[in-house]
Enzyme design. Sequence first.
Site, PDB file in Angstrom:
ATOM      1  N   ASP A 128      -7.645   1.575   2.042  1.00 40.48           N
ATOM      2  CA  ASP A 128      -7.335   2.465   3.168  1.00 40.48           C
ATOM      3  C   ASP A 128      -8.307   3.631   3.377  1.00 40.48           C
ATOM      4  OD1 ASP A 128      -5.868   3.254   5.372  1.00 40.48           O
ATOM      5  OD2 ASP A 128      -4.390   4.404   4.233  1.00 40.48           O
ATOM      6  N   HIS A 180       0.861  -1.191   0.000  1.00 38.16           N
ATOM      7  CA  HIS A 180       0.000   0.000   0.000  1.00 38.16           C
ATOM      8  C   HIS A 180       0.892   1.234   0.000  1.00 38.16           C
ATOM      9  CE1 HIS A 180      -3.316   2.653   0.667  1.00 38.16           C
ATOM     10  NE2 HIS A 180      -2.772   3.132   1.745  1.00 38.16           N
ATOM     11  N   ASP A 236       1.139   5.022  -0.257  1.00 47.87           N
ATOM     12  CA  ASP A 236       0.459   6.317  -0.209  1.00 47.87           C
ATOM     13  C   ASP A 236       1.145   7.321  -1.120  1.00 47.87           C
ATOM     14  OD1 ASP A 236      -1.635   5.863   1.708  1.00 47.87           O
ATOM     15  OD2 ASP A 236      -0.055   5.656   3.218  1.00 47.87           O
ATOM     16  N   HIS A 274      -5.939   9.761  -0.626  1.00 46.73           N
ATOM     17  CA  HIS A 274      -6.661   9.762   0.652  1.00 46.73           C
ATOM     18  C   HIS A 274      -5.886  10.344   1.833  1.00 46.73           C
ATOM     19  CE1 HIS A 274      -4.805   5.718   0.261  1.00 46.73           C
ATOM     20  NE2 HIS A 274      -4.572   5.846   1.551  1.00 46.73           N
TER      21      HIS A 274
HETATM   22 ZN   LIG Z   1      -3.122   4.944   2.686  1.00 42.02          ZN
END
Ligand SMILES: [Zn+2]
Length: 953
Positions: free
Chosen positions: A180, A56, A58, A425
């Site tokens: 997420d 994941h 970001d 996000h």
């Molecule tokens: Zn995230």
Amino acid sequence: MTVLNAKLKSANNICTYVLLLSKCVSTECSTVHTASSSCPATKPSMLNVHLVPHTHDDVGWLKTVDQYYHGDRNNIQHAGVQYILDSVIDQLQKDPARRFIYVETAFFYRWWRQQSQNTRRIVTQLVNEGRLEFINGGWCMSDEATTHYSAVIDQMTLGLRFLNDTFGECGRPRVAWHIDPFGHAREHASIFAQMGYDGFFFGRLDYQDKARRMKTKEMEMLWRASESLTPPLADLFTGVLPNGYNPPEGFCWDQSCNDAPIRDDPDLEDYNVDEIVQRFLNAAFYKTNHIIMTMGSDFQYENANLWYKNMDKLIKYVNALQAKGSKVNVLYSTPSCYLQELNLANLTWPLKTDDFFPYADDAHDFWTGYFTSRPALKLYERLSNSRLQTCNQLEVLGGPKSTSGPFGEGDSDTMKRAMGVAQHHDAVSGTEKQHVAYDYARRLATGWAHCEVLVRNSLAVLSGSESPRVFCENLNISVCPLTESSQKVLYADFSKLIHTIKVHSLLNYNLSFFFNSLSVLYECVQSSGQDFSINNKSVLMYAFKFLKVTFDDTTGLLSSLTNLETNQTIRLTQNFYWYNASSGNNKESRQPSGAYIFRPNSSDPFVINKTAEIQIVTVSSTVQEVTQWFSPWVSQVVRLYEGHRELELEWTVGPVPIADGLGKEVITRLDTDIESSDYFYTDSNGREVLERRKDYRPTWDLKQTEPIAGNYYPINSRAYIKDDKHQLTVVTDRSQGVSSIYNGSLEIMLHRRLLYDDFRGVGEPLSEPGEFFDGLVARGRLLLTLTPPNMAADVHRPLAQGMVLQPLLSFQDGTPLANTKLEVCRGSFSGLQDALPPAVHLLTLSQWDKDSVLIRLEHQYQAKESKTHSQPITVNLQKLFSTLEVLGASEMSLGANQWKEDMNRLQWNTAKASKPLPLSAKDPSPWENRQPTDHCTSQSECSIGVSKPGTDS
Ligand SMILES: [Zn+2]
Ligand SMILES: *[C@@H]1O[C@H](CO)[C@@H](O)[C@H](O)[C@H]1NC(C)=O
Ligand SMILES: *[C@@H]1O[C@H](CO)[C@@H](O)[C@H](O)[C@H]1NC(C)=O
Ligand SMILES: *[C@@H]1O[C@H](CO)[C@@H](O)[C@H](O)[C@H]1NC(C)=O
Ligand SMILES: *[C@@H]1O[C@H](CO)[C@@H](O)[C@H](O)[C@H]1NC(C)=O
Ligand SMILES: *[C@@H]1O[C@H](CO)[C@@H](O)[C@H](O)[C@H]1NC(C)=O
């Protein structure tokens, strides 16, 4: 020559087309590829455990997107995406059974550009064989609470375009993956469905909802994501992942984890394979004999060998037990392979029609603060969306000279990528560290700088004038250099235009406005000769043709609002309050308010001032305004414009004082005599509207534990309350949190300044520094309308659209023209042949490649919400634009990465019979009898028809 018509068959539909201009490029539709033929075999009589190796990544959070990519500033967080991709590609080659999914195209795109031809060949082969699979595939994994659908569609398009250009059909993601984001919007699900995704998986949902779903085996469902679109158009199979997005406990084999490796020597004391098998068997809250296990987490797989070596062993030893009668089968898999098994099971799935807001992970932990966190970034992101649309449109209208012209080289790509990153996000959501927030803003500014050159070039082409042009960074005159010299302010209201605007601009300059409706207007603006006239008489009533507002002359607060067309009056009191943010020092829970979490320590907010000092400023016959001073850090300007149906409240809040040691969450509350009881309404990503009810969730029996924070919902463009007769609608200029705690009241959170981190990883209290003061000053607008409920959409739809797409102002140095009539120097250009029908919005007009443009036509009314506008509409694509010759059109999926006729989504059975909502009217045209175009067509709610000229109305 034939006539090409785009038909928007139902309300709230978005149709996406590529229009071919000039030279006709080949429009052969690509052949339909069969779905994941590369999926691993499963065992029907066993529990199949699908291991999904993933990371994941970001697109900015604790570090900037660049720092994450390069692995810079590892003292903040150890993370380097380039090494992750290097390492994974290496490990995938070692065993054809291994799988990996990759999600964030913003990162992959950077990495790809740095790879050798040889590596690219290897990666392409891995993709073609289904060993490396793209999932989701947008530029980022967008936030769902604070994003606008227009920007979400754009960022998805950007990522999906790169994947299609690079890998073709094999690179097309089939599954949406929002593991997420902190709550899930229905409009996002609708968008994913219309983009052709077969399914959607996420990690976070309310803890009470999750507990219930586990008990009733409703972790997987069919989400019917639109009230307007005919099923299954907006139906999306949706699954909740069992462990958020982390590996099951004890199975984290990344270098960043401390779990024990698989100890596979049975002679050793700590041999643990049997125990692992048992753990899988315990995961019995799914309906089929398949379960999905996310094997990875934040920025994992930098040393992918650790993960793969242990998973290889896990698979080998667990499956070896099958010889002794074990019924567990473990395999490398991907979300789309797992989804394919669920589909083959041909079960009946529960139906979901509301959304997944608000999200709470414990009784006092509602993630409802980020709806408002970083209000200035949220506004800047929204303005940037408007600018990007302008930039895209002018790139098309200005032709090749717009990217290379008298003012130099400009482009829209930089802004597209900056906006793509900003949808993440932890970007527009406001949950990043301060230095990362600055980085997002800087990217948007750089994007605009590139666009600005393009816009100058294009306007030079369109207006025939190459003299320099100045853009005001905003309408605040103090930052617009060319206009600084003058003191007088003119309010001009060009209400004849499709999108009316209100401009505070200066005299004696050539102004031009570029509207997102494709109009450019040139105007020499002159002073009206009127100065501000300030009088302090207590005349507290303001009336124009449409609205009347009264103020209470003892308190200085608003006291009533009247719609003069419908003769409706409501009591309307508005004031500003602050909730005292919990510091975490509390016997129920130690949870403080922070960037994510809203947790007031009392349900009763403090009023900032019971009275406001008011100043009446009558500017002209076109605008009336009153300024209210509540405190040194809260003020408001109330405005009514001639010819407008809305009341404008321009609030200024900040710097929020914290010297008293109290974190503050500032709201404005509108209290009315509307009998709304517990109901209020909020938009989903700026599009369809959902009903909300205090202390209630449509899908489970809510045990309310936070009477304020647990009733907050995100809005992106509007909220309203209503009863049988009256609807009060508030249109906002950015995403915010909203609630209705009392009958007849609506409260909107405007700003927050906090003293503690809220333990969700960001590691900083949300206390934004200001540029000029100690603390950020935020300013924004709320537009209020009062109508009967059945007329509300006709007013708030165009109002909200006008707020989202602000006209771009530019100034050219002009000679003062003493007594010249305005007509003399007025000019105009419109890119559209005619104004679009009011229900149709041109959502996208963007250069696609050399000879084609991408357009999206949007039906902007929901089914049944407008008597006049919620009707099917036909638009002639060839007569749409004034300067473009349209030779052909092909319809695409919403994400523009698939021809519509190739769309072939998986079908799912659902418990409730799908009863399509009746559309407001029967299709008036004899359309169905016509032969479809030779290009792509579909049975969708969009269609393109071809008819002989003259036979079409
Ligand atoms: Zn995230
Ligand atoms: C799927 O189930 C339905 C009944 O729910 C049945 O009518 C249909 O034939 C099944 N399809 C397959 C391919 O088994
Ligand atoms: C522009 O902004 C500054 C600082 O916030 C403010 O003092 C000034 O009044 C503003 N001007 C206008 C016209 O809004
Ligand atoms: C509105 O109400 C007032 C008084 O109640 C009445 O005099 C007036 O005629 C009404 N106007 C309309 C348009 O109904
Ligand atoms: C409240 O407003 C009054 C004027 O209406 C003003 O005199 C007073 O200072 C304000 N109080 C605060 C705390 O700002
Ligand atoms: C996808 O890309 C391929 C080339 O890789 C191209 O031929 C095809 O037209 C593209 N599809 C769409 C829908 O743009």
